[in-house]
Design an enzyme around this catalytic site. Sequence first.
Site, PDB file in Angstrom:
ATOM      1  N   SER A   1     -32.317  12.044 -36.119  1.00 14.17           N
ATOM      2  CA  SER A   1     -33.328  12.580 -35.093  1.00 14.17           C
ATOM      3  C   SER A   1     -33.952  13.208 -35.537  1.00 14.17           C
ATOM      4  CB  SER A   1     -32.150  13.156 -33.858  1.00 14.17           C
ATOM      5  OG  SER A   1     -31.862  14.338 -34.924  1.00 14.17           O
TER       6      SER A   1
ATOM      7  N   ASP B   1     -34.446   8.012 -33.761  1.00 13.35           N
ATOM      8  CA  ASP B   1     -33.943   8.509 -32.561  1.00 13.35           C
ATOM      9  C   ASP B   1     -34.939   9.426 -32.128  1.00 13.35           C
ATOM     10  OD1 ASP B   1     -32.847   7.994 -30.984  1.00 13.35           O
ATOM     11  OD2 ASP B   1     -31.088  10.108 -31.858  1.00 13.35           O
TER      12      ASP B   1
ATOM     13  N   HIS C   1     -26.574  13.423 -22.720  1.00 15.37           N
ATOM     14  CA  HIS C   1     -26.673  13.253 -23.981  1.00 15.37           C
ATOM     15  C   HIS C   1     -25.343  14.317 -24.278  1.00 15.37           C
ATOM     16  CE1 HIS C   1     -30.556  11.972 -25.573  1.00 15.37           C
ATOM     17  NE2 HIS C   1     -29.595  11.077 -25.903  1.00 15.37           N
TER      18      HIS C   1
ATOM     19  N   GLY D   1     -27.284   8.072 -24.590  1.00 17.02           N
ATOM     20  CA  GLY D   1     -25.323   9.401 -24.082  1.00 17.02           C
ATOM     21  C   GLY D   1     -24.511   8.404 -23.496  1.00 17.02           C
ATOM     22  N   SER D   2     -24.101   7.108 -25.036  1.00 18.52           N
ATOM     23  CA  SER D   2     -23.522   6.719 -24.731  1.00 18.52           C
ATOM     24  C   SER D   2     -21.512   6.426 -25.012  1.00 18.52           C
ATOM     25  CB  SER D   2     -23.370   4.871 -24.513  1.00 18.52           C
ATOM     26  OG  SER D   2     -24.584   4.728 -23.829  1.00 18.52           O
ATOM     27  N   SER D   3     -21.788   7.226 -25.314  1.00 19.03           N
ATOM     28  CA  SER D   3     -20.309   8.076 -26.459  1.00 19.03           C
ATOM     29  C   SER D   3     -19.190   8.099 -25.500  1.00 19.03           C
ATOM     30  CB  SER D   3     -20.441   9.270 -26.831  1.00 19.03           C
ATOM     31  OG  SER D   3     -20.921   9.394 -27.984  1.00 19.03           O
TER      32      SER D   3
ATOM     33  N   ASN E   1     -26.540   4.058 -27.957  1.00 17.75           N
ATOM     34  CA  ASN E   1     -26.649   4.826 -29.246  1.00 17.75           C
ATOM     35  C   ASN E   1     -24.970   5.538 -29.138  1.00 17.75           C
ATOM     36  OD1 ASN E   1     -29.080   4.074 -29.349  1.00 17.75           O
ATOM     37  ND2 ASN E   1     -30.265   6.388 -29.001  1.00 17.75           N
TER      38      ASN E   1
ATOM     39  N   ASP F   1     -23.733   9.493 -30.678  1.00 16.87           N
ATOM     40  CA  ASP F   1     -23.538  10.343 -31.661  1.00 16.87           C
ATOM     41  C   ASP F   1     -21.797  11.034 -31.457  1.00 16.87           C
ATOM     42  OD1 ASP F   1     -23.730  12.100 -33.401  1.00 16.87           O
ATOM     43  OD2 ASP F   1     -25.945  12.821 -32.855  1.00 16.87           O
TER      44      ASP F   1
HETATM   45  P1  13P Z   1     -24.376  10.344 -26.901  1.00 18.87           P
HETATM   46  O1  13P Z   1     -24.093  12.134 -27.272  1.00 18.87           O
HETATM   47  O2  13P Z   1     -23.697  10.084 -26.094  1.00 18.87           O
HETATM   48  O3  13P Z   1     -23.244  10.423 -28.087  1.00 18.87           O
HETATM   49  O4  13P Z   1     -25.452   9.309 -27.095  1.00 18.87           O
HETATM   50  C1  13P Z   1     -26.246   9.859 -28.142  1.00 18.87           C
HETATM   51  C2  13P Z   1     -27.514   9.907 -28.373  1.00 18.87           C
HETATM   52  O5  13P Z   1     -27.808   8.739 -26.909  1.00 18.87           O
HETATM   53  C3  13P Z   1     -28.533   9.686 -29.413  1.00 18.87           C
HETATM   54  O6  13P Z   1     -29.541   9.181 -29.084  1.00 18.87           O
HETATM   55  O1  G3H Z   2     -30.137  12.252 -28.979  1.00 17.74           O
HETATM   56  C1  G3H Z   2     -29.508  13.114 -30.202  1.00 17.74           C
HETATM   57  C2  G3H Z   2     -28.545  12.807 -30.961  1.00 17.74           C
HETATM   58  O2  G3H Z   2     -27.018  13.147 -30.394  1.00 17.74           O
HETATM   59  C3  G3H Z   2     -29.338  13.987 -32.383  1.00 17.74           C
HETATM   60  O3  G3H Z   2     -28.811  15.407 -31.611  1.00 17.74           O
HETATM   61  O4  G3H Z   2     -30.759  16.415 -31.981  1.00 17.74           O
HETATM   62  O5  G3H Z   2     -28.795  17.182 -32.541  1.00 17.74           O
HETATM   63  O6  G3H Z   2     -29.220  15.286 -34.173  1.00 17.74           O
HETATM   64  P1  G3H Z   2     -29.476  16.057 -32.739  1.00 17.74           P
HETATM   65 ZN    ZN Z   3     -30.437   9.931 -27.027  1.00 17.51          ZN
END
Ligand code: 13P
Ligand code: G3H
Ligand code: ZN
Length: 336
Positions: free
Chosen positions: A45, A78, A184, A219-221, A261, A263
Amino acid sequence: MRQLLDEAAKGGYGVGAFNVNNMEQIQAIMEAARETKSPVIVQASRGARSYSQDRFLYHLMLAATELYPEIPMVLHQDHGNSPETCKSAIAMGFTSVMMDGSLMPDGKTPSTFEYNVSATREVVEAAHAKGVTVEGEIGCLGGIEDGHGAGVDALSHLTDPDQAVEFVRLTGVDALAIAIGTSHGAYKFSKKPTGDTLKMDRLIEIHRRLPTTHLVMHGSSSVPKDLQDIINQYGGKLKPTWGVPVEEIQLGIKNGVRKINVDTDSRLAITGAIRKVFWEKPEEFDPRSYLKPAREAMKKVVAQRMTQFGQAGHAGDYVPIPLDEVARGYQQHLAA
Ligand code: 13P
Ligand code: G3H
Ligand code: ZN
């Protein structure tokens, strides 16, 4: 990334795009990729680039290519917030960029369709000239907890299928992120999502209208309960929450989703492992005593996702095409 996504489409599988900020996270992903024989997308990111002063991250990625030569690997920007951010990533050697023109450059305010098309088109021209892949986004994700997303309800800016078709036609993006009710961060759903909150029907309709466009789920966690429990067991204070069930992602993969994605799941795994060491061994002060288990916990969840998304076993299927050759391919496509 285009090659990696085209291969995934041929093979009918998805590829996880995992966020990194430091050495341990890159190591966790590369070890998971080696163990499962997976091609991989590593993404940074804007926050990650600034945290690592850009160059640390870049050289860590070079180390990864040197140490894991058998793994096809993408370095992806990202949520690029402007053409300038994407161009700086391309200049540094990223092989893929996301121009998130669904929001204005402040990363918060929903933009107009016209702004999105013009910013994304500008990035496509600059990127394709260098053989770099472009992901665009139409519709806005919910949530502001990590600074991405419109700060709006996740259902209020869903992707409109007509606009998605028009957007792809006008921009020439390689991959398209769509908004289907995810956000997210850890707090996506207050109970297990249903068709009312996670709009898989919308995704299926977009795929029907754009059968050859690689779709991206942000946002796929999955925010697994066991990872939440470890954090709370060792002094954390997460509120009850639900993520995107893996079976819904697998349904997406059957319907054109090629990049997923993730994170938050990595963050949860790391934090739980560190809390456990701090709780059980308060006398410890060598950072390796908690960073090693943290790295191992992230590797475990990433390897699990690689298997669930279907990318496992595909690392040796193809040889990565050099960027200048990819650039020539884009030029020929334009001329045709
Ligand atoms: P999560 O917060 O669901 O892991 O999503 C990450 C994401 O979309 C990063 O671009
Ligand atoms: O899309 C978002 C990712 O989870 C990255 O987040 O901006 O806190 O690094 P961040
Ligand atoms: Zn994202």
